[in-house]
Motif scaffolding. Structure first.
Motif, PDB file in Angstrom:
ATOM      1  N   ALA A 107       0.831  -1.199   0.000  1.00  0.00           N
ATOM      2  CA  ALA A 107       0.000   0.000   0.000  1.00  0.00           C
ATOM      3  C   ALA A 107       0.873   1.259   0.000  1.00  0.00           C
ATOM      4  CB  ALA A 107      -0.907  -0.015   1.231  1.00  0.00           C
ATOM      5  N   ASP A 108       0.281   2.370  -0.428  1.00  0.00           N
ATOM      6  CA  ASP A 108       0.998   3.641  -0.407  1.00  0.00           C
ATOM      7  C   ASP A 108       1.309   4.065   1.029  1.00  0.00           C
ATOM      8  OD1 ASP A 108       0.758   3.750  -3.127  1.00  0.00           O
ATOM      9  OD2 ASP A 108      -0.858   5.253  -3.133  1.00  0.00           O
ATOM     10  N   ALA A 109       2.481   4.686   1.201  1.00  0.00           N
ATOM     11  CA  ALA A 109       2.767   5.348   2.474  1.00  0.00           C
ATOM     12  C   ALA A 109       1.754   6.475   2.662  1.00  0.00           C
ATOM     13  CB  ALA A 109       4.186   5.884   2.471  1.00  0.00           C
ATOM     14  N   ALA A 110       1.385   6.746   3.923  1.00  0.00           N
ATOM     15  CA  ALA A 110       0.347   7.745   4.180  1.00  0.00           C
ATOM     16  C   ALA A 110       0.624   8.439   5.502  1.00  0.00           C
ATOM     17  CB  ALA A 110      -1.029   7.087   4.208  1.00  0.00           C
ATOM     18  N   VAL A 111      -0.049   9.589   5.702  1.00  0.00           N
ATOM     19  CA  VAL A 111       0.048  10.309   6.973  1.00  0.00           C
ATOM     20  C   VAL A 111      -1.298  10.230   7.673  1.00  0.00           C
ATOM     21  CG1 VAL A 111       0.300  12.573   8.054  1.00  0.00           C
ATOM     22  CG2 VAL A 111       1.894  11.850   6.270  1.00  0.00           C
ATOM     23  N   ARG A 115       1.394  11.529  11.622  1.00  0.00           N
ATOM     24  CA  ARG A 115       2.441  10.514  11.649  1.00  0.00           C
ATOM     25  C   ARG A 115       2.493   9.827  10.290  1.00  0.00           C
ATOM     26  NH1 ARG A 115       5.343  11.366  16.365  1.00  0.00           N
ATOM     27  NH2 ARG A 115       3.970  11.369  18.190  1.00  0.00           N
ATOM     28  N   MET A 116       3.695   9.566   9.802  1.00  0.00           N
ATOM     29  CA  MET A 116       3.793   8.800   8.562  1.00  0.00           C
ATOM     30  C   MET A 116       3.665   7.324   8.866  1.00  0.00           C
ATOM     31  SD  MET A 116       6.744   8.524   5.608  1.00  0.00           S
ATOM     32  CE  MET A 116       6.262   9.935   4.628  1.00  0.00           C
ATOM     33  N   PHE A 117       2.823   6.666   8.080  1.00  0.00           N
ATOM     34  CA  PHE A 117       2.648   5.225   8.171  1.00  0.00           C
ATOM     35  C   PHE A 117       3.107   4.581   6.863  1.00  0.00           C
ATOM     36  CE2 PHE A 117       0.033   6.558  11.599  1.00  0.00           C
ATOM     37  CZ  PHE A 117      -0.187   5.470  12.431  1.00  0.00           C
ATOM     38  N   VAL A 118       3.773   3.452   6.990  1.00  0.00           N
ATOM     39  CA  VAL A 118       4.173   2.664   5.817  1.00  0.00           C
ATOM     40  C   VAL A 118       3.673   1.239   6.018  1.00  0.00           C
ATOM     41  CG1 VAL A 118       6.233   4.043   5.277  1.00  0.00           C
ATOM     42  CG2 VAL A 118       6.420   2.086   6.834  1.00  0.00           C
ATOM     43  N   PRO A 119       3.434   0.517   4.938  1.00  0.00           N
ATOM     44  CA  PRO A 119       2.951  -0.858   5.103  1.00  0.00           C
ATOM     45  C   PRO A 119       4.057  -1.791   5.591  1.00  0.00           C
ATOM     46  CG  PRO A 119       3.305  -0.399   2.794  1.00  0.00           C
ATOM     47  CD  PRO A 119       3.511   0.906   3.516  1.00  0.00           C
ATOM     48  N   LEU A 120       3.652  -2.882   6.216  1.00  0.00           N
ATOM     49  CA  LEU A 120       4.603  -3.902   6.654  1.00  0.00           C
ATOM     50  C   LEU A 120       5.488  -4.348   5.498  1.00  0.00           C
ATOM     51  CD1 LEU A 120       5.496  -5.891   8.932  1.00  0.00           C
ATOM     52  CD2 LEU A 120       3.733  -7.447   8.075  1.00  0.00           C
ATOM     53  N   SER A 121       4.918  -4.425   4.302  1.00  0.00           N
ATOM     54  CA  SER A 121       5.678  -4.878   3.133  1.00  0.00           C
ATOM     55  C   SER A 121       6.849  -3.953   2.807  1.00  0.00           C
ATOM     56  CB  SER A 121       4.765  -5.003   1.918  1.00  0.00           C
ATOM     57  OG  SER A 121       4.043  -3.809   1.697  1.00  0.00           O
TER      58      SER A 121
END
Length: 554
Positions: A107-111, A115-121
């Motif tokens: 999935a796309d990184a998002a805020v 906070r920035m969130f990134v997928p486990l992948s």
């Protein structure tokens, strides 16, 4: 830059000042586990998004010991470690590595909540870490290389300590628990190490893995009297999904009376196999010859089992009697790591053994030093079971020698072998009844094989093996083909064999070949499955002599 895990160097920097405002739709709350340790997040909880789990970048990086920096000019976040850099931007599912090359994740990184969130992948594909989503506990798991190696060492320690039940309970995945019962694990380890002496050292090496959810390790085991190789496959949850133990026998010098040449069986095909052609030195005239065909498993050309090398013994012994011998590494030994799960679901003995044995026969017949009318097959165990089919499918041999083979179905033999192991268990062991029930259930599945379509068989297993493997093999039963043979057949069996049986398999060969007046049989008192008197012994000289006499008969 090699795409491997970034190692810990410094504390992470806070990214809360990032002037981004997008958000992601949270579908489910999740936990994060790093090396089986739960990580707490006071103000930025992981959440499920589609098939991925979104993790707060700063906090996760901090828990991994990585340095993180916000790059205001490009509105990106950079993760640093000794192995290199990975840069990610909100709204993108691509990371940029230090050399500028891009790599995609899920999935796309998002805020979310600043906070920035990134997928486990992202941590798997950009950083090379092992990851898993454990749906039953709503946990996203990350494993560092150090933790994975610690698991491998713990497995070795359990084996050495004889803690077989604990090893199975703690580290085997469900398929391994089914296909390798504790008693089989115990028997395999103790048989292999019985003559090796005390363990004096280990060395863990990671092998090249085809996919990030399957890590392969090779452990070199040094004992007082011998060495061995333990190969392990670990799945995404750091559970054992494959285990092989191969002692390393001492190398012996080729007898001075023989010469050995390196050859390639199936040269120019998708699966070329290295092999050895053994010849009597100075022999003149076309020679009779033998193709040696292996038993079950990924065997090398010597069919090394424990400290024994039965195919080397046969090759040298027969060549000293004027017979050329071709032995080669089995396809699953050379190319096993290239076989994907989809390929294995439709894998058959034709792929595993028959095509290569036919190619070996053709290689011998094309050699001007070989008498093409006197090429024989000597099949051991599974190779003996398949010898009639190899002959019928293009081997076209002058005769067949079947060593410890069986005309029964392979699944019947596996059921018998499991039953013998279970019978040896203590009656008070609660696992005994459970294993009996498991074997009975698998046997019932095997009885239904003939009624399955090919696609149904490819979608299930029997005794931990793809059901289609058995179904296809059953369609060309050894007893049916053998009954039609009119050429010479030699059936040899060790009376002390505990893998195929004198009172079942040997007797059934006699029945299947009763109309062939060129069939002969010999039973050897005291010899095991490898025609030796002990697990690490050589093939008995009388066995070699009997095969040679049969081939060289007038």
């Amino acid at each position: 830059m090699k795409k491997t895990a970034l190692l810990a160097t410094a504390a992470a920097l806070i990214l809360s000042s990032m002037p981004l405002s997008a958000s992601a739709a949270e579908t489910a709350a999740y936990k994060l586990s790093i090396d089986n340790r739960t990580i707490s997040f006071p103000d930025a909880q992981p959440y499920k998004l589609g098939s991925d789990v979104m993790l707060p970048l700063r906090q996760t990086a901090q828990a991994l010991g990585l340095k993180v920096e916000y790059l205001p000019a490009s509105k990106e976040a950079a993760l640093y470690g000794p192995a290199g850099t990975a840069i990610v931007k909100s709204g993108s599912n691509q990371a940029r590595l230090a050399d500028g090359s891009p790599i995609e994740f899920g999935a796309d990184a998002a805020v979310k909540s600043n906070r920035m969130f990134v997928p486990l992948s992202f941590f798997e594909r950009a950083l090379g870490l092992r990851t898993a989503v454990q749906e039953d506990t709503a946990t996203a798991a990350i494993f560092t290389p150090e933790q994975t190696e610690a698991v491998v060492r713990a497995i070795v320690e359990r084996l050495v300590a004889g803690e077989y039940q604990q090893l199975s309970d703690l580290y085997f995945d469900d398929t391994m628990k089914q296909s390798v019962p504790v008693e089989a694990l115990k028997a395999g380890w103790e048989q292999t190490t019985a003559t090796s002496g005390e363990l004096t050292g280990t060395q863990v090496n990671q092998a090249t893995s085809e996919t990030p959810d399957q890590q392969q390790f090779v452990v070199q085991l040094s004992f007082a009297k011998a060495k061995a190789i333990l190969s392990l496959n670990l799945n995404a949850d750091n559970q054992v999904s494959g285990l092989w133990l191969k002692p390393i026998a001492e190398q012996a010098e080729t007898p001075a009376s023989l010469i050995e040449e390196e050859v390639i069986v199936g040269e120019g095909t998708k699966y070329p196999l290295p092999g050895t052609l053994t010849l009597p030195k100075g022999a003149s005239g076309p020679l009779p010859a033998v193709v040696l065909v292996h038993g079950s498993g990924p065997n090398d050309r010597d069919e090394t089992v424990g400290l024994a090398k039965p195919f080397r013994d046969l090759a040298w012994g027969l060549a000293e009697q004027g017979i050329a011998v071709l032995r080669y590494d089995k396809r699953t030994y050379v190319h096993g790591q290239s076989l994907t799960p989809d390929m294995l679901a439709s894998f058959t003995v034709k792929d595993e053994t028959i095509d290569d044995a036919v190619a070996a026969a053709k290689l011998l017949k094309a050699d001007s030093r070989i008498d093409a009318s006197k090429v024989y097959v000597v099949g051991h165990s599974l190779g003996g079971m398949l010898a009639p089919r190899i002959d019928a499918d293009g081997g076209d041999f002058a005769g067949l020698a079947i060593l410890a083979g069986s005309p029964r179905t392979l699944w019947e033999i596996i059921a018998d072998q499991n039953a013998a192991l279970i019978a040896a268990m203590d009656d008070g062991d609660p696992a005994k009844a459970a294993n009996e029930a498991l074997v009975a259930a698998e046997f019932e599945k095997a009885l239904a094989l003939a009624g399955l379509t090919d696609e149904e068989a490819k979608a299930q297993t029997v005794f931990g093996i793809p059901a289609y493997y058995f179904k296809e093999m059953d369609s060309r039963g050894a007893d049916q083909i053998a009954a039609k043979l009119t050429k010479p057949v030699l059936v040899l069996q060790g009376e002390a064999d505990v893998q195929v049986y004198a009172d079942k398999d040997y007797v059934q060969w006699q029945e299947a070949l009763k109309n062939n007046d060129k069939a002969s049989f010999k039973l050897y008192p005291g010899l095991n499955h490898f025609f030796a008197k002990s697990a690490d012994g050589k093939v008995e000289a009388q066995v070699v002599q009997d095969i040679a006499d049969w081939i060289n008969r007038p």
